[in-house]
Design a protein around this motif. Structure first.
Motif, mmCIF file in Angstrom:
data_model
loop_
_atom_site.group_PDB
_atom_site.id
_atom_site.type_symbol
_atom_site.label_atom_id
_atom_site.label_comp_id
_atom_site.label_asym_id
_atom_site.label_seq_id
_atom_site.Cartn_x
_atom_site.Cartn_y
_atom_site.Cartn_z
ATOM 1 N N ASN A 23 -58.669 37.683 -71.754
ATOM 2 C CA ASN A 23 -59.705 37.050 -71.180
ATOM 3 C C ASN A 23 -59.662 35.770 -71.180
ATOM 4 O O ASN A 23 -58.798 35.142 -71.676
ATOM 5 C CB ASN A 23 -60.877 37.629 -72.107
ATOM 6 C CG ASN A 23 -61.046 39.045 -72.192
ATOM 7 O OD1 ASN A 23 -60.897 39.748 -70.931
ATOM 8 N ND2 ASN A 23 -61.440 39.775 -73.176
ATOM 9 N N ARG A 24 -60.608 35.064 -70.332
ATOM 10 C CA ARG A 24 -60.730 33.726 -70.457
ATOM 11 C C ARG A 24 -61.009 33.080 -71.764
ATOM 12 O O ARG A 24 -61.790 33.628 -72.508
ATOM 13 C CB ARG A 24 -61.649 33.135 -69.317
ATOM 14 C CG ARG A 24 -61.493 31.465 -69.058
ATOM 15 C CD ARG A 24 -62.975 31.193 -68.429
ATOM 16 N NE ARG A 24 -63.792 31.227 -69.551
ATOM 17 C CZ ARG A 24 -65.069 30.458 -69.320
ATOM 18 N NH1 ARG A 24 -65.387 29.917 -68.110
ATOM 19 N NH2 ARG A 24 -65.871 30.476 -70.287
ATOM 20 N N VAL A 25 -60.308 32.311 -72.384
ATOM 21 C CA VAL A 25 -60.643 31.754 -73.582
ATOM 22 C C VAL A 25 -62.120 31.082 -73.672
ATOM 23 O O VAL A 25 -62.646 30.372 -72.550
ATOM 24 C CB VAL A 25 -59.474 30.324 -73.832
ATOM 25 C CG1 VAL A 25 -60.066 29.728 -75.234
ATOM 26 C CG2 VAL A 25 -58.285 30.869 -73.826
ATOM 27 N N ASN A 26 -62.737 31.248 -74.934
ATOM 28 C CA ASN A 26 -64.120 30.700 -74.763
ATOM 29 C C ASN A 26 -64.014 29.393 -75.691
ATOM 30 O O ASN A 26 -63.046 29.127 -76.171
ATOM 31 C CB ASN A 26 -64.823 31.714 -75.426
ATOM 32 C CG ASN A 26 -64.466 32.136 -77.006
ATOM 33 O OD1 ASN A 26 -64.344 31.203 -77.824
ATOM 34 N ND2 ASN A 26 -64.329 33.296 -77.224
ATOM 35 N N THR A 27 -65.021 28.649 -75.311
ATOM 36 C CA THR A 27 -65.230 27.321 -76.119
ATOM 37 C C THR A 27 -64.902 27.272 -77.483
ATOM 38 O O THR A 27 -64.636 26.467 -78.120
ATOM 39 C CB THR A 27 -66.498 26.791 -75.626
ATOM 40 O OG1 THR A 27 -67.624 27.649 -75.940
ATOM 41 C CG2 THR A 27 -66.710 26.526 -74.077
ATOM 42 N N THR A 28 -65.563 28.609 -78.111
ATOM 43 C CA THR A 28 -65.510 28.389 -79.590
ATOM 44 C C THR A 28 -63.957 28.413 -80.145
ATOM 45 O O THR A 28 -64.036 27.807 -81.052
ATOM 46 C CB THR A 28 -66.085 29.584 -80.145
ATOM 47 O OG1 THR A 28 -67.629 29.754 -79.760
ATOM 48 C CG2 THR A 28 -66.406 29.801 -81.615
ATOM 49 N N GLN A 29 -63.165 28.932 -79.543
ATOM 50 C CA GLN A 29 -61.789 28.936 -79.857
ATOM 51 C C GLN A 29 -61.178 27.788 -79.963
ATOM 52 O O GLN A 29 -60.644 27.210 -80.770
ATOM 53 C CB GLN A 29 -60.915 30.063 -79.109
ATOM 54 C CG GLN A 29 -61.184 31.397 -79.209
ATOM 55 C CD GLN A 29 -60.849 32.231 -78.462
ATOM 56 O OE1 GLN A 29 -60.974 32.438 -77.055
ATOM 57 N NE2 GLN A 29 -59.714 33.114 -78.630
ATOM 58 N N VAL A 30 -61.544 26.881 -78.770
ATOM 59 C CA VAL A 30 -61.294 25.807 -78.721
ATOM 60 C C VAL A 30 -61.562 24.684 -79.579
ATOM 61 O O VAL A 30 -60.948 23.908 -80.267
ATOM 62 C CB VAL A 30 -60.928 25.098 -77.256
ATOM 63 C CG1 VAL A 30 -60.512 23.639 -77.181
ATOM 64 C CG2 VAL A 30 -60.517 26.081 -76.388
ATOM 65 N N GLN A 31 -62.832 24.768 -79.966
ATOM 66 C CA GLN A 31 -63.568 23.914 -80.905
ATOM 67 C C GLN A 31 -63.131 24.293 -82.348
ATOM 68 O O GLN A 31 -63.017 23.409 -82.960
ATOM 69 C CB GLN A 31 -65.129 24.418 -81.020
ATOM 70 C CG GLN A 31 -65.879 23.750 -79.647
ATOM 71 C CD GLN A 31 -67.184 24.653 -79.486
ATOM 72 O OE1 GLN A 31 -67.585 25.590 -80.014
ATOM 73 N NE2 GLN A 31 -68.163 24.046 -78.634
ATOM 74 N N ARG A 32 -62.734 25.311 -82.824
ATOM 75 C CA ARG A 32 -62.253 25.639 -83.910
ATOM 76 C C ARG A 32 -60.561 25.185 -83.920
ATOM 77 O O ARG A 32 -60.403 24.431 -85.089
ATOM 78 C CB ARG A 32 -62.251 27.040 -83.968
ATOM 79 C CG ARG A 32 -61.631 27.423 -85.567
ATOM 80 C CD ARG A 32 -61.725 28.977 -85.583
ATOM 81 N NE ARG A 32 -62.961 29.775 -85.450
ATOM 82 C CZ ARG A 32 -62.936 30.519 -84.381
ATOM 83 N NH1 ARG A 32 -61.897 30.892 -83.401
ATOM 84 N NH2 ARG A 32 -64.354 31.164 -84.131
ATOM 85 N N ALA A 33 -60.049 25.173 -83.082
ATOM 86 C CA ALA A 33 -58.670 24.684 -83.014
ATOM 87 C C ALA A 33 -58.819 23.146 -83.440
ATOM 88 O O ALA A 33 -57.819 22.564 -84.071
ATOM 89 C CB ALA A 33 -58.139 25.162 -81.695
ATOM 90 N N VAL A 34 -59.625 22.419 -82.535
ATOM 91 C CA VAL A 34 -59.724 21.053 -82.756
ATOM 92 C C VAL A 34 -60.306 20.549 -84.055
ATOM 93 O O VAL A 34 -59.698 19.383 -84.565
ATOM 94 C CB VAL A 34 -60.608 20.562 -81.568
ATOM 95 C CG1 VAL A 34 -60.963 19.084 -81.581
ATOM 96 C CG2 VAL A 34 -60.013 20.667 -80.199
#
Length: 310
Positions: free
Chosen positions: A219-230
């Motif tokens: 699936n397309r990556v959601n914003t939460t995953q990127v926010q957590r990684a940053v």
């Protein structure tokens, strides 16, 4: 709120409201803008004032609505956004003779009394902080996303909407197709962006999805995953403390936009080129008269952008 929910257009019991939404859609407003309009108008007329017709709305009703929003502990800028949607509807309707009973814009009256608040730039919003964070993101997908955010100043949603057809890496460009206001922009990138994307493509899930950045499920990556990684990388890099919530002390994906803008201005990039790359919605009118040549933009971009030392 999911991406699908953000693009839903809500029906309204009042024909004038539905007509307003339909006309705005025909004029090219984005699905997200239409969602904001329809969601706010549904909240106002269906939930707060179910027995009130548009022509009967007065300033006191708008003030009561603001009070209800305040009771939900919403920020001042969020309350303004709700009122801006209401004001757009009334401002549109009062100029159409077929809605002759709507003669004023009570939302605009109240909106004038709620000034927009501008947050100060976070203390950690520096190019050096951005470099440290990106160096502490090991996973190729999240690193590539962070590199794009840092080196184009785009919004996180715009980066996650990138599709394969949007990559023009051999020419040094990426198309951002879901910019604020529904526009598209072709923006310049450098070798570090190209290499980060190509590195991710080597391990990208073998999936038929058009989206570039995918989750392990395809699936397309959601914003939460990127926010957590940053956030995790910022803590690991010592840029922010674990559990930090204060705006001026935390680093989020959107902070990359601040970092990019500050860097470009300090490096002397022309305002109209910077606005073009950033995709600033409030400068759309100027863009009609100031054509930005993509090759000129890329030349200036390469002269101004700094390396992340990847």
């Amino acid at each position: 709120m999911t991406g699908e929910t953000r693009e839903k257009i809500y029906e309204n019991e009042h024909d004038a409201v539905n007509d307003f939404i339909e006309r705005k859609e025909a004029m090219g407003r984005s699905r997200r803008t239409l969602n904001a309009y329809s969601r706010t108008l549904k909240s106002f007329f269906h939930e707060e004032f179910p027995d009130l017709a548009p022509q009967d709305v007065e300033v006191r009703h708008i003030e009561d609505y603001v009070g209800a929003l305040a009771a939900r502990d919403l920020s001042q800028n969020t309350k303004r956004r709700y009122l801006e949607s209401l004001s757009s509807f009334f401002g549109w309707a009062m100029k159409r003779p077929r809605f002759e009973n709507i003669t004023g814009n009570p939302a605009a009256v109240v909106l004038e009394e709620i000034p927009q608040k501008y947050r100060e730039r976070p203390d950690c919003a520096t190019w050096e902080s951005a470099k440290k964070i990106i160096h502490n993101i090991a996973e190729p997908r999240n690193k590539a996303i962070a590199v794009i955010l840092a080196k184009t100043g785009c919004r996180i949603r715009e980066a996650l909407e990138i599709e394969h057809d949007d990559l023009m890496l051999d020419e040094g460009f990426i198309r951002l197709r879901e910019r604020k206001g529904g526009s598209q922009t072709v923006v310049p990138v450098d070798n570090e962006v190209e290499h980060a994307i190509k590195r991710y493509q080597l391990i990208r899930p073998d999936d038929d999805s058009n989206y570039l950045f995918l989750s392990v499920r395809g699936n397309r990556v959601n914003t939460t995953q990127v926010q957590r990684a940053v956030r995790d990388a910022a803590v690991k890099a010592g840029v922010m403390d674990e559990g930090e919530t204060r705006f001026h002390r935390k680093f989020t994906p959107h902070t990359f936009r601040t970092v990019f803008t500050t860097l470009m201005r300090n490096q002397g990039m022309k305002d109209h080129i910077l606005q073009h790359i950033r995709g600033d919605a409030n400068n759309r009118t100027m863009d009609v008269y100031t054509r930005v040549d993509r090759n000129d933009a890329r030349q200036e971009y390469l002269e101004c952008i700094k390396s992340l030392d990847l």
